[in-house]
Design a protein around this motif. Structure first.
Motif, PDB file in Angstrom:
ATOM      1  N   MET A 250       0.820  -1.209   0.000  1.00 57.87           N
ATOM      2  CA  MET A 250       0.000   0.000   0.000  1.00 57.87           C
ATOM      3  C   MET A 250       0.853   1.257   0.000  1.00 57.87           C
ATOM      4  O   MET A 250       0.639   2.191  -0.788  1.00 57.87           O
ATOM      5  CB  MET A 250      -0.904  -0.022   1.248  1.00 57.87           C
ATOM      6  N   VAL A 251       1.844   1.258   0.873  1.00 59.87           N
ATOM      7  CA  VAL A 251       2.680   2.455   1.011  1.00 59.87           C
ATOM      8  C   VAL A 251       3.562   2.673  -0.207  1.00 59.87           C
ATOM      9  O   VAL A 251       3.684   3.792  -0.711  1.00 59.87           O
ATOM     10  CB  VAL A 251       3.540   2.347   2.297  1.00 59.87           C
ATOM     11  N   LYS A 252       4.170   1.601  -0.693  1.00 58.25           N
ATOM     12  CA  LYS A 252       5.128   1.763  -1.789  1.00 58.25           C
ATOM     13  C   LYS A 252       4.463   1.926  -3.150  1.00 58.25           C
ATOM     14  O   LYS A 252       4.837   2.798  -3.932  1.00 58.25           O
ATOM     15  CB  LYS A 252       6.080   0.557  -1.824  1.00 58.25           C
ATOM     16  N   ASP A 253       3.462   1.081  -3.442  1.00 57.58           N
ATOM     17  CA  ASP A 253       2.905   1.046  -4.791  1.00 57.58           C
ATOM     18  C   ASP A 253       1.666   1.921  -4.986  1.00 57.58           C
ATOM     19  O   ASP A 253       1.365   2.325  -6.105  1.00 57.58           O
ATOM     20  CB  ASP A 253       2.552  -0.395  -5.172  1.00 57.58           C
ATOM     21  N   VAL A 254       0.921   2.159  -3.909  1.00 60.05           N
ATOM     22  CA  VAL A 254      -0.347   2.888  -4.054  1.00 60.05           C
ATOM     23  C   VAL A 254      -0.220   4.334  -3.575  1.00 60.05           C
ATOM     24  O   VAL A 254      -0.481   5.278  -4.331  1.00 60.05           O
ATOM     25  CB  VAL A 254      -1.481   2.167  -3.284  1.00 60.05           C
ATOM     26  N   LEU A 255       0.187   4.503  -2.329  1.00 61.48           N
ATOM     27  CA  LEU A 255       0.267   5.860  -1.768  1.00 61.48           C
ATOM     28  C   LEU A 255       1.575   6.567  -2.117  1.00 61.48           C
ATOM     29  O   LEU A 255       1.651   7.804  -2.049  1.00 61.48           O
ATOM     30  CB  LEU A 255       0.118   5.788  -0.244  1.00 61.48           C
ATOM     31  N   ASN A 256       2.602   5.779  -2.428  1.00 60.40           N
ATOM     32  CA  ASN A 256       3.923   6.346  -2.743  1.00 60.40           C
ATOM     33  C   ASN A 256       4.470   7.179  -1.587  1.00 60.40           C
ATOM     34  O   ASN A 256       5.027   8.258  -1.761  1.00 60.40           O
ATOM     35  CB  ASN A 256       3.855   7.189  -4.024  1.00 60.40           C
ATOM     36  N   TYR A 257       4.317   6.664  -0.365  1.00 62.71           N
ATOM     37  CA  TYR A 257       4.832   7.314   0.846  1.00 62.71           C
ATOM     38  C   TYR A 257       6.197   6.697   1.195  1.00 62.71           C
ATOM     39  O   TYR A 257       6.551   5.626   0.704  1.00 62.71           O
ATOM     40  CB  TYR A 257       3.885   7.105   2.022  1.00 62.71           C
ATOM     41  N   PRO A 258       6.963   7.312   2.065  1.00 59.92           N
ATOM     42  CA  PRO A 258       8.227   6.720   2.522  1.00 59.92           C
ATOM     43  C   PRO A 258       7.979   5.371   3.205  1.00 59.92           C
ATOM     44  O   PRO A 258       6.984   5.207   3.906  1.00 59.92           O
ATOM     45  CB  PRO A 258       8.776   7.751   3.515  1.00 59.92           C
ATOM     46  N   ILE A 259       8.891   4.433   3.019  1.00 60.36           N
ATOM     47  CA  ILE A 259       8.705   3.089   3.550  1.00 60.36           C
ATOM     48  C   ILE A 259       8.656   3.081   5.074  1.00 60.36           C
ATOM     49  O   ILE A 259       8.035   2.201   5.692  1.00 60.36           O
ATOM     50  CB  ILE A 259       9.821   2.144   3.033  1.00 60.36           C
ATOM     51  N   GLU A 260       9.264   4.063   5.728  1.00 56.96           N
ATOM     52  CA  GLU A 260       9.248   4.143   7.197  1.00 56.96           C
ATOM     53  C   GLU A 260       7.832   4.266   7.735  1.00 56.96           C
ATOM     54  O   GLU A 260       7.548   3.883   8.870  1.00 56.96           O
ATOM     55  CB  GLU A 260      10.084   5.327   7.681  1.00 56.96           C
ATOM     56  N   PHE A 261       6.919   4.782   6.912  1.00 56.95           N
ATOM     57  CA  PHE A 261       5.531   4.980   7.355  1.00 56.95           C
ATOM     58  C   PHE A 261       4.826   3.648   7.588  1.00 56.95           C
ATOM     59  O   PHE A 261       3.784   3.600   8.241  1.00 56.95           O
ATOM     60  CB  PHE A 261       4.787   5.813   6.310  1.00 56.95           C
ATOM     61  N   THR A 262       5.385   2.542   7.079  1.00 57.95           N
ATOM     62  CA  THR A 262       4.759   1.229   7.295  1.00 57.95           C
ATOM     63  C   THR A 262       5.010   0.708   8.700  1.00 57.95           C
ATOM     64  O   THR A 262       4.281  -0.157   9.187  1.00 57.95           O
ATOM     65  CB  THR A 262       5.307   0.191   6.292  1.00 57.95           C
ATOM     66  N   PHE A 263       6.051   1.211   9.372  1.00 59.67           N
ATOM     67  CA  PHE A 263       6.437   0.669  10.680  1.00 59.67           C
ATOM     68  C   PHE A 263       5.794   1.461  11.815  1.00 59.67           C
ATOM     69  O   PHE A 263       5.627   2.685  11.734  1.00 59.67           O
ATOM     70  CB  PHE A 263       7.958   0.699  10.829  1.00 59.67           C
ATOM     71  N   VAL A 283      -0.770   1.239   9.140  1.00 59.57           N
ATOM     72  CA  VAL A 283      -1.797   0.297   9.582  1.00 59.57           C
ATOM     73  C   VAL A 283      -3.013   1.045  10.109  1.00 59.57           C
ATOM     74  O   VAL A 283      -4.163   0.770   9.710  1.00 59.57           O
ATOM     75  CB  VAL A 283      -1.237  -0.662  10.647  1.00 59.57           C
ATOM     76  N   GLU A 284      -2.792   2.013  10.997  1.00 58.41           N
ATOM     77  CA  GLU A 284      -3.919   2.772  11.547  1.00 58.41           C
ATOM     78  C   GLU A 284      -4.602   3.587  10.460  1.00 58.41           C
ATOM     79  O   GLU A 284      -5.837   3.691  10.427  1.00 58.41           O
ATOM     80  CB  GLU A 284      -3.432   3.680  12.680  1.00 58.41           C
ATOM     81  N   LEU A 285      -3.827   4.129   9.543  1.00 52.85           N
ATOM     82  CA  LEU A 285      -4.408   4.908   8.453  1.00 52.85           C
ATOM     83  C   LEU A 285      -5.276   4.022   7.561  1.00 52.85           C
ATOM     84  O   LEU A 285      -6.379   4.420   7.149  1.00 52.85           O
ATOM     85  CB  LEU A 285      -3.285   5.552   7.637  1.00 52.85           C
ATOM     86  N   MET A 286      -4.817   2.833   7.260  1.00 53.68           N
ATOM     87  CA  MET A 286      -5.578   1.931   6.389  1.00 53.68           C
ATOM     88  C   MET A 286      -6.871   1.480   7.060  1.00 53.68           C
ATOM     89  O   MET A 286      -7.940   1.434   6.422  1.00 53.68           O
ATOM     90  CB  MET A 286      -4.711   0.720   6.015  1.00 53.68           C
ATOM     91  N   ILE A 287      -6.787   1.123   8.338  1.00 53.26           N
ATOM     92  CA  ILE A 287      -7.994   0.697   9.056  1.00 53.26           C
ATOM     93  C   ILE A 287      -9.018   1.827   9.098  1.00 53.26           C
ATOM     94  O   ILE A 287     -10.212   1.628   8.815  1.00 53.26           O
ATOM     95  CB  ILE A 287      -7.643   0.225  10.478  1.00 53.26           C
ATOM     96  N   ASP A 288      -8.570   3.029   9.429  1.00 52.24           N
ATOM     97  CA  ASP A 288      -9.517   4.142   9.538  1.00 52.24           C
ATOM     98  C   ASP A 288     -10.059   4.584   8.190  1.00 52.24           C
ATOM     99  O   ASP A 288     -11.159   5.156   8.109  1.00 52.24           O
ATOM    100  CB  ASP A 288      -8.855   5.324  10.264  1.00 52.24           C
ATOM    101  N   SER A 289      -9.329   4.331   7.121  1.00 49.40           N
ATOM    102  CA  SER A 289      -9.872   4.599   5.787  1.00 49.40           C
ATOM    103  C   SER A 289     -11.092   3.718   5.531  1.00 49.40           C
ATOM    104  O   SER A 289     -12.110   4.172   4.986  1.00 49.40           O
ATOM    105  CB  SER A 289      -8.801   4.347   4.720  1.00 49.40           C
ATOM    106  N   ILE A 290     -11.000   2.446   5.935  1.00 46.88           N
ATOM    107  CA  ILE A 290     -12.134   1.535   5.802  1.00 46.88           C
ATOM    108  C   ILE A 290     -13.262   1.954   6.737  1.00 46.88           C
ATOM    109  O   ILE A 290     -14.451   1.923   6.369  1.00 46.88           O
ATOM    110  CB  ILE A 290     -11.693   0.083   6.096  1.00 46.88           C
ATOM    111  N   VAL A 291     -12.904   2.357   7.959  1.00 49.25           N
ATOM    112  CA  VAL A 291     -13.919   2.793   8.929  1.00 49.25           C
ATOM    113  C   VAL A 291     -14.725   3.974   8.379  1.00 49.25           C
ATOM    114  O   VAL A 291     -15.954   4.031   8.504  1.00 49.25           O
ATOM    115  CB  VAL A 291     -13.261   3.166  10.273  1.00 49.25           C
ATOM    116  N   TRP A 292     -14.031   4.919   7.742  1.00 44.10           N
ATOM    117  CA  TRP A 292     -14.719   6.069   7.157  1.00 44.10           C
ATOM    118  C   TRP A 292     -15.709   5.624   6.088  1.00 44.10           C
ATOM    119  O   TRP A 292     -16.839   6.114   6.012  1.00 44.10           O
ATOM    120  CB  TRP A 292     -13.710   7.062   6.568  1.00 44.10           C
ATOM    121  N   ALA A 293     -15.300   4.696   5.224  1.00 47.03           N
ATOM    122  CA  ALA A 293     -16.190   4.221   4.164  1.00 47.03           C
ATOM    123  C   ALA A 293     -17.421   3.525   4.751  1.00 47.03           C
ATOM    124  O   ALA A 293     -18.549   3.730   4.277  1.00 47.03           O
ATOM    125  CB  ALA A 293     -15.430   3.270   3.243  1.00 47.03           C
ATOM    126  N   ILE A 294     -17.204   2.721   5.793  1.00 44.29           N
ATOM    127  CA  ILE A 294     -18.325   2.027   6.439  1.00 44.29           C
ATOM    128  C   ILE A 294     -19.242   3.038   7.134  1.00 44.29           C
ATOM    129  O   ILE A 294     -20.481   2.916   7.091  1.00 44.29           O
ATOM    130  CB  ILE A 294     -17.792   0.992   7.455  1.00 44.29           C
TER     131      ILE A 294
END
Length: 961
Positions: A250-263, A283-294
């Motif tokens: 997600m971080v590398k291929d989709v969001l194009n954020y620094p890899i440190e953001f995964t840890f 991880v928290e960002l991905m979970i809350d993205s789903i929470v927002w959609a729900i």
């Protein structure tokens, strides 16, 4: 160990309903004129008992701390799979309470009985349509869920489909049925008293439109309707939203954020601000993205469960052991804290992905897809991880019982004079073996070109059980005992297959210790002993344990077969090797082979090499080798059917390919004579994938040639539309055993089971058979014995079952499947003759029907056998007819091997009054050999010799006669 999966959610849902009932009940009391009478009725009512129970559960629930749990996933797309019992041991030793199985195979599920490990089973996207009706769902649940639960498996959830709404998989039309199928399964589970088993489906992150901040996320427009329908179901049943997430991708291929953001211990200054909320990890960002959609869909309180999350260790930038250990360390701390995310605080139950690497997993999204495992394919842990959530710095328990193959590797010999040929062989090796570690950025990606070729050669060599023929590569391969691994790039050694290990254990249990002296055993087991490889190959051909084969090979068979080859290779007149080998009965007996045809496949690997001969100069007669007698098909016939072809290059490649996979010349001739068009098929694109599919089913060597010599039409069927779907359906039916010959026997008896679309007859017939009670092992047994029933016309199948029902069989009778087998393989005339034969001995028609119901297999025997049995039991033994009606299986026993010898013992016991009460002969007949000797021979110490003579002596006399 407790069952943690959805337990909390089930209790919460139950308590909410009870609170609503309390409110409803209290409102009702306001209009009651006599409160004392109401109180008495209320306290003794069923509703009050439920309310009281609910309050107790609620108090218990509120007074205990609620924690997250960590489970793990396990997929089995591997060339060498961990033995299921070893997986059970790994889970118990590491105190992992829950397992998400990426399969629904009954033989795998049932291994977890009595472990109390919470099991989630998965129905793949491709198989969703197998249960898209209620009757199909009932049959599937009964076989895959209820039966294992009855055997002690703690199944807590069914996952219907794997990310069916993903952009990748939605193109499959069956995935649109998932929500409907989940509802059907839910209803069926409730009606089958399995309401505690939850139903769900997994979702990937691509169900939402990815935004830079979570609050901007929403479900994709093209699936919004499906997602709303799913969420409504999840909300009604109290089921959490199941999310599969892979932060590195997600971080590398989709969001194009620094890899440190995964840890979780993000060492950079990078963070995401979304209003008042700050995110420092993906991880928290991905979970809350789903929470927002729900939340936007109208379900702000729906719980989230993580169905898959992990970090690959190879085949991708940043995919290594150090990062995997670091990521999991932070993740498990996060889970243990129970703090949740800014939008979804509290415990989040999580499944780590995955238990072990899957070396045959599709690499559509990248090579890293095969390297999610916390364990290597051989059961060794890759890095430190503490499943107990106590943040201990230690490796998890290693799998016990793994046996590696000898320390031998296949290497490129370094000849750079023909690098084009070397690269061609490299590509061939990597098509079948796993070369994902050679990708750029992977652990072996830095190797030189020559070393990469060596790695590929070795991967192919190891996958094929270190058979020396798989290290040839047109003379460019060589075998070495020096480990070629460098730095972080490990050249693997294959583990001994489960089947071979079982064979060794069985042999050691059955063989006297004096037979295997320490010297003999060390010679047999020596890693340097190359004949182990040949012996393992021969295990695929003959029905013997590995060590016995190897022992025979070293002591006698190999030299004898080599001599035989030297004689036959120059013998064109008598060169029919099949005939010659079958004729060598003394040779067979000398080496302990049990069946006449055993010797033929044993010699086959040596003989094929000797069968080289020049082709005839004409276009098509090159199929007919001078040392093999011609079959009915002639070269002229083939030439006429392919008269428009002017080149033999493609046919030559085809013939060469068939020989390379173990076909004899005669088998090639037969296959081509039956289906000449296979000569012009593309070997790499058409033939090789289909042959590999059959080999994966255990059909190899001589069996492969024997099957396709008469069933070559299978090679003309579509791989993806016909063969694979049909095999996948039948694999759900065919219960695996240690015998790898099941698929060979099924296809040899009826190749039509995989000839057409499975949805035309195969799936409906399986569904119908399951609906009448033929499930599990019975269905599997029927497939092995009468596969044509599975593709017969539906009306014919129903007619056969209807006839059995008219006779008196019921759907809960275990004899129904045997009755169906008998009716389907015999003509009505043959059955009628045997019924008349039995009636001629004084049995009524109704008594004959009772005998048929109790022992349908009896009527598959010959008339002679039935007549002899009736004459002996009625006239010699003086057995009552009613006894034979109730015990018709007595007529199925061998007269020579069991009936007459035991009757001799019976007569001796009764004449000498050896027992206070004379035994009943029919009881003596039903005992096993061991129990019979123990009860009626060895216990009479003074008469044991005479009894043995009566028993064994009579058998010998009958044998001589």
């Amino acid at each position: 160990m407790q069952s943690y999966i959805t337990q909390r959610d089930l209790i919460e849902s139950f308590v909410k309903k009870l609170i609503a009932q309390i409110k409803q009940g209290l409102n009702a009391t306001c209009n009651i004129f006599f409160p004392q009478i109401f109180l008495l009725k209320f306290l003794t009512s069923r509703k009050m008992r439920l309310i009281t129970m609910g309050i107790m559960i609620m108090v218990l629930f509120m007074t205990r701390s609620v924690n997250s749990f960590v489970g793990i996933t396990w997929g089995r797309q591997q060339s060498q799979q961990l033995v299921p019992s070893m997986v059970v041991d790994l889970l118990l030793q590491n105190k992992i309470p829950a397992l998400r199985l990426m399969t629904s195979a009954s033989d795998i599920v049932q291994i977890f009985s009595a472990t109390n490990i919470s099991i989630v089973i998965t129905l793949t996207n491709r198989n969703v349509n197998l249960i898209n009706r209620k009757d199909l769902a009932y049959a599937w649940i009964n076989d895959k869920v209820k039966l294992p639960i009855n055997k002690g498996v703690n199944i807590v959830e069914l996952c219907i489909g794997a990310e069916p709404f993903s952009n990748t998989f939605l193109k499959d039309a069956t995935n649109y049925q998932v929500v409907n199928v989940i509802s059907i399964v839910r209803e069926a589970l409730d009606e089958m008293n399995l309401g505690y088993v939850s139903t769900t489906t997994a979702h990937g992150m691509d169900v939402i439109t990815i935004a830079k901040v979570p609050s901007k996320s929403d479900f994709r427009d093209d699936i919004k309707g499906l997602m709303l329908e799913s969420l409504k179901f999840f909300n009604r049943t109290g089921t959490p939203f199941l999310l599969n997430m892979f932060p590195i991708q997600m971080v590398k291929d989709v969001l194009n954020y620094p890899i440190e953001f995964t840890f979780f211990d993000n060492m950079s200054n990078f963070k995401i601000q979304d209003g008042n909320v700050t995110y420092t990890n993906a991880v928290e960002l991905m979970i809350d993205s789903i929470v927002w959609a729900i939340k936007k869909a109208g379900y702000p309180d729906m719980k989230i469960m993580i169905g898959q999350i992990g970090w690959p260790t190879d085949g991708y930038p940043y995919a290594n052991l150090k990062n995997a250990e670091r990521f999991h360390k932070g993740l498990l701390k996060f889970i243990a804290s129970n703090k949740g995310t800014p939008l979804r605080p509290g415990p989040i139950d999580t499944y780590l992905h995955s238990l072990s690497d899957e070396t045959e997993f599709p690499t559509k999204f990248g090579a890293f897809q095969r390297h999610w495992g916390i364990y290597e394919a051989d059961g060794n842990p890759k890095y430190k991880i503490d499943f107990s959530l106590q943040d201990r710095d230690e490796y998890p328990t290693q799998a016990k019982g793994i046996v590696t193959m000898p320390n031998r590797w296949c290497m490129f010999d370094g000849d750079k004079s023909n690098m084009d040929l070397a690269k061609k062989n490299y590509n061939i090796a990597c098509e079948e073996a796993d070369c994902t570690k050679l990708e750029q950025g992977a652990s072996c990606g830095v190797l030189s070109d020559e070393s990469k070729i060596s790695y590929a050669f070795n991967a192919y060599f190891q996958k094929n059980k270190q058979s020396e023929e798989y290290c040839n590569f047109n003379g460019l391969g060589k075998i070495t005992t020096i480990n070629p691994s460098v730095e972080k790039c490990v050249f693997p050694i294959e583990i001994l297959s489960f089947q071979d290990q079982v064979a060794v254990h069985i042999f050691l249990r059955r063989t006297p210790r004096r037979f295997i002296s320490p010297a003999n055993y060390s010679a047999i087991s020596s890693p340097a002993n190359s004949s182990l490889i040949l012996a393992r190959k021969l295990c695929d051909f003959i029905d013997m344990p590995l060590i016995i084969v190897k022992f025979l090979l070293e002591k006698a068979m190999k030299p004898s077969i080599e001599i035989l080859n030297k004689v036959l290779v120059n013998d064109t007149e008598n060169g029919d090797l099949f005939r010659v080998l079958h004729r060598e009965v003394k040779f067979k007996e000398k080496h302990g082979l049990r069946r006449t045809h055993d010797l033929h496949p044993t010699a086959l690997p040596f003989i094929i090499y000797s069968l080289t001969s020049s082709f005839f100069p004409t276009y098509w007669s090159f199929f007919f080798f001078p040392h093999i007698s011609l079959l009915s098909i002639s070269a002229v016939t083939i030439s006429d059917r392919l008269s428009w072809v002017r080149s033999v290059e493609k046919p030559k490649l085809t013939v060469h390919f068939f020989k390379s996979v173990g076909f004899t010349d005669a088998q090639i001739q037969s296959a081509v004579g039956t289906v000449p068009q296979i000569l012009l098929a593309d070997v790499e694109k058409i033939l090789k994938p289909k042959i590999q599919l059959l080999q994966e089913l255990g059909i190899t060597g001589s069996d492969l040639g024997r099957l396709l010599s008469t069933k070559a039409i299978l090679l003309t069927r579509s791989l993806d539309k016909i063969l694979k779907p049909s095999i996948e359906v039948l694999n759900e039916v065919l219960i695996k055993s240690t015998d790898n010959g099941d698929w060979f026997r099924v296809l040899l008896r009826c190749d039509w089971v995989i000839y057409g679309s499975p949805h035309l007859r195969l799936v409906p017939n399986i569904s119908y058979l399951q609906s009448v009670g033929i499930v599990g092992s019975q269905l599997s047994s029927l497939l092995k014995r009468q596969p044509h029933l599975f593709v017969t016309h539906g009306s014919k199948l129903k007619k056969l079952v209807s006839e059995l029902m008219d006779i008196g069989f019921s759907t809960d009778s275990r004899m129904l499947v045997h009755g169906l087998h008998t009716l389907s393989c015999m003509s009505q005339e043959s059955i009628s003759k045997k019924l008349l034969l039995i009636q001629s001995f004084g049995f009524s028609k109704s008594e004959c029907m009772v005998m048929f119901k109790r022992a349908p297999c009896l009527f598959r025997g010959s008339e002679k056998k039935i007549r002899l049995g009736l004459e002996f039991f009625l006239e010699t033994v003086k057995l009552q007819k009613s006894t034979l009606v109730q015990r018709p299986t007595l007529l199925m026993f061998s007269m020579k091997e069991r009936v007459i010898p035991r009757y001799q013992v019976f007569q001796l016991i009764t004449s000498k009054k050896l027992m206070k009460k004379d035994p009943k002969f029919y009881d003596m007949m039903c005992l096993t050999e061991h129990h019979f000797l123990e009860k009626y021979v060895s216990r009479f110490t003074e008469n044991v010799e005479e009894l043995l003579m009566a028993y064994k002596g009579h058998r010998l006399e009958l044998g001589e006669e």
